[in-house]
Motif scaffolding. Structure first.
Motif, PDB file in Angstrom:
ATOM      1  N   SER A 265      30.234  45.955  42.322  1.00 52.68           N
ATOM      2  CA  SER A 265      31.254  45.088  41.742  1.00 52.68           C
ATOM      3  C   SER A 265      31.660  45.588  40.359  1.00 52.68           C
ATOM      4  O   SER A 265      32.842  45.574  40.004  1.00 52.68           O
TER       5      SER A 265
ATOM      6  N   ALA B 136      33.916  48.548  40.809  1.00 52.27           N
ATOM      7  CA  ALA B 136      35.245  48.088  41.219  1.00 52.27           C
ATOM      8  C   ALA B 136      35.994  47.463  40.043  1.00 52.27           C
ATOM      9  O   ALA B 136      37.191  47.706  39.854  1.00 52.27           O
ATOM     10  N   THR B 137      35.299  46.674  39.236  1.00 49.19           N
ATOM     11  CA  THR B 137      35.914  46.057  38.060  1.00 49.19           C
ATOM     12  C   THR B 137      36.393  47.121  37.082  1.00 49.19           C
ATOM     13  O   THR B 137      37.519  47.069  36.580  1.00 49.19           O
TER      14      THR B 137
ATOM     15  N   TYR C 191      44.688  48.846  35.657  1.00 47.51           N
ATOM     16  CA  TYR C 191      45.489  47.776  35.069  1.00 47.51           C
ATOM     17  C   TYR C 191      46.027  48.189  33.699  1.00 47.51           C
ATOM     18  O   TYR C 191      47.212  48.012  33.403  1.00 47.51           O
TER      19      TYR C 191
ATOM     20  N   SER D 210      45.723  41.007  44.211  1.00 43.55           N
ATOM     21  CA  SER D 210      44.271  40.928  44.434  1.00 43.55           C
ATOM     22  C   SER D 210      43.915  39.630  45.155  1.00 43.55           C
ATOM     23  O   SER D 210      42.951  39.586  45.930  1.00 43.55           O
TER      24      SER D 210
ATOM     25  N   PHE E 201      44.501  40.472  48.785  1.00 44.89           N
ATOM     26  CA  PHE E 201      43.443  41.354  49.263  1.00 44.89           C
ATOM     27  C   PHE E 201      42.101  40.632  49.353  1.00 44.89           C
ATOM     28  O   PHE E 201      41.343  40.832  50.306  1.00 44.89           O
ATOM     29  N   THR E 202      41.798  39.808  48.361  1.00 42.43           N
ATOM     30  CA  THR E 202      40.544  39.052  48.392  1.00 42.43           C
ATOM     31  C   THR E 202      40.476  38.172  49.632  1.00 42.43           C
ATOM     32  O   THR E 202      39.446  38.100  50.309  1.00 42.43           O
TER      33      THR E 202
ATOM     34  N   ASP F 107      49.388  42.933  40.110  1.00 42.51           N
ATOM     35  CA  ASP F 107      47.925  42.865  40.009  1.00 42.51           C
ATOM     36  C   ASP F 107      47.386  41.652  40.765  1.00 42.51           C
ATOM     37  O   ASP F 107      46.295  41.700  41.335  1.00 42.51           O
ATOM     38  N   LYS F 108      48.150  40.582  40.791  1.00 41.26           N
ATOM     39  CA  LYS F 108      47.702  39.360  41.472  1.00 41.26           C
ATOM     40  C   LYS F 108      47.748  39.485  42.991  1.00 41.26           C
ATOM     41  O   LYS F 108      47.336  38.577  43.703  1.00 41.26           O
TER      42      LYS F 108
ATOM     43  N   SER G 224      39.404  48.804  38.426  1.00 36.71           N
ATOM     44  CA  SER G 224      40.534  47.871  38.346  1.00 36.71           C
ATOM     45  C   SER G 224      41.081  47.822  36.929  1.00 36.71           C
ATOM     46  O   SER G 224      42.299  47.885  36.716  1.00 36.71           O
ATOM     47  N   TRP G 225      40.208  47.698  35.955  1.00 36.90           N
ATOM     48  CA  TRP G 225      40.649  47.621  34.566  1.00 36.90           C
ATOM     49  C   TRP G 225      41.334  48.905  34.121  1.00 36.90           C
ATOM     50  O   TRP G 225      42.349  48.873  33.413  1.00 36.90           O
TER      51      TRP G 225
END
Length: 146
Positions: free
Chosen positions: A79, A82-83, A90, A109, A112-113, A106-107, A86-87
């Motif tokens: 995680s 992945a974070t 972003y 996500s 995808f979530t 970005d949202k 992502s950052w």
């Protein structure tokens, strides 16, 4: 709707998360304007680490690392990776594009979530929730059109 404003409800914390995520986009857009996006991400990460350490210390939540199960370590490490990715993506996107378009994309996500939760966690969603997810996706796409 009454539970939305109770500190013990997930809705309360999710709404705060959304507000802080919105502030993140605006503050990061200004912050990344004069430096490299990767350096900006690093600075942000150091600040987050410090804030999290203070919070864990203040609430007495420290645990011995040996008491944390290996599966937990593995999934939290993944995680974290992945974070971090992502950052980095972003901040690069914010450096290159307008926050008003980067943040909605970005949202995705959320979309995808939901798809991952259905596929890998076996979660189910209602038709109403599915419609909401489709609208989120459509909204993200619409924000990118000229």
């Amino acid at each position: 709707m009454q539970t939305l404003f109770q500190v013990t409800s997930w809705q309360f914390w999710a709404l705060l998360s959304a507000v802080f995520a919105a502030l993140t986009a605006i503050l990061a857009k200004v912050g990344v304007s004069d430096i490299n996006a990767d350096l900006a991400t690093f600075i942000r990460t150091v600040v987050i680490l410090a804030v999290a350490a203070i919070l864990v210390t203040a609430t007495g939540q420290w645990r011995a690392p040996g008491g944390i199960p290996p599966k937990t370590w593995a999934f939290l490490a993944l995680s974290g990776i992945a974070t971090g990715l992502s950052w980095l993506c972003y901040f690069r996107a914010l450096k290159l594009g307008p926050a008003s378009q980067v943040a909605p994309v970005d949202k995705l996500s959320v979309v995808f979530t939901t798809l991952f939760a259905i596929s890998f966690l076996g979660e189910r969603i209602s038709a109403k929730a599915a419609l909401g997810i489709v609208l989120i996706a459509a909204g993200a796409v619409l924000t990118t059109l000229k």
